[in-house]
Design a protein around this motif. Structure first.
Motif, short mmCIF file in Angstrom:
data_model
loop_
_atom_site.label_atom_id
_atom_site.label_comp_id
_atom_site.label_asym_id
_atom_site.label_seq_id
_atom_site.Cartn_x
_atom_site.Cartn_y
_atom_site.Cartn_z
N LEU A 1 -11.51 0.77 6.12
CA LEU A 1 -11.31 0.34 4.73
C LEU A 1 -10.23 -0.72 4.69
N ASP A 2 -10.46 -1.74 3.87
CA ASP A 2 -9.39 -2.71 3.68
C ASP A 2 -8.34 -2.08 2.76
N GLU A 3 -7.23 -2.74 2.66
CA GLU A 3 -6.08 -2.19 1.91
C GLU A 3 -6.43 -1.90 0.45
N LYS A 4 -7.16 -2.82 -0.19
CA LYS A 4 -7.49 -2.64 -1.60
C LYS A 4 -8.40 -1.42 -1.81
N ARG A 5 -9.42 -1.27 -0.99
CA ARG A 5 -10.33 -0.12 -1.13
C ARG A 5 -9.61 1.19 -0.85
N TYR B 1 -4.91 8.05 3.53
CA TYR B 1 -6.35 8.08 3.32
C TYR B 1 -7.05 7.10 4.27
N ARG B 2 -6.51 5.92 4.37
CA ARG B 2 -7.09 4.91 5.26
C ARG B 2 -7.12 5.41 6.70
N ASN B 3 -6.05 6.06 7.13
CA ASN B 3 -5.99 6.59 8.49
C ASN B 3 -6.97 7.75 8.69
N MET C 1 0.85 -1.17 0.00
CA MET C 1 0.00 0.00 0.00
C MET C 1 0.90 1.23 0.00
N THR C 2 0.52 2.23 -0.80
CA THR C 2 1.31 3.45 -0.89
C THR C 2 1.10 4.32 0.34
N ASP C 3 1.97 5.30 0.50
CA ASP C 3 1.83 6.24 1.62
C ASP C 3 0.52 7.00 1.51
N LEU C 4 0.13 7.37 0.29
CA LEU C 4 -1.12 8.10 0.09
C LEU C 4 -2.31 7.24 0.50
N ALA C 5 -2.29 5.98 0.13
CA ALA C 5 -3.38 5.08 0.50
C ALA C 5 -3.44 4.89 2.01
N GLU C 6 -2.30 4.76 2.62
CA GLU C 6 -2.24 4.60 4.08
C GLU C 6 -2.75 5.86 4.78
#
Length: 63
Positions: free
Chosen positions: A19-23, A8-10, A1-6
């Motif tokens: 959210l799961d990692e894929k979403r 957003y997830r946070n 998972m990218t930093d941006l995705a992480e």
């Protein structure tokens, strides 16, 4: 998972959404594309003109 995705997830986790990692990755990719479109839409506009055409320019950029 990218930093941006992480990131957003946070951020959504702080609002009580899990959210799961894929979403999270897919959502981050969409946000990144929207940001690129927004930058292209507003880069050339004078400040006084920008609010009047912003929504239309963004809409046109998504097609």
């Amino acid at each position: 998972m990218t930093d941006l995705a992480e990131t957003y997830r946070n951020l959504v986790a702080l609002q009580g959404v899990s959210l799961d990692e894929k979403r999270a990755t897919l959502a981050a990719e969409v946000l990144q594309r929207q940001h690129v479109v927004e930058q292209a839409a507003t880069r050339e506009l004078a400040f006084e003109v920008e609010p009047a055409g912003f929504a239309g320019t963004l809409h046109a950029g998504t097609k």
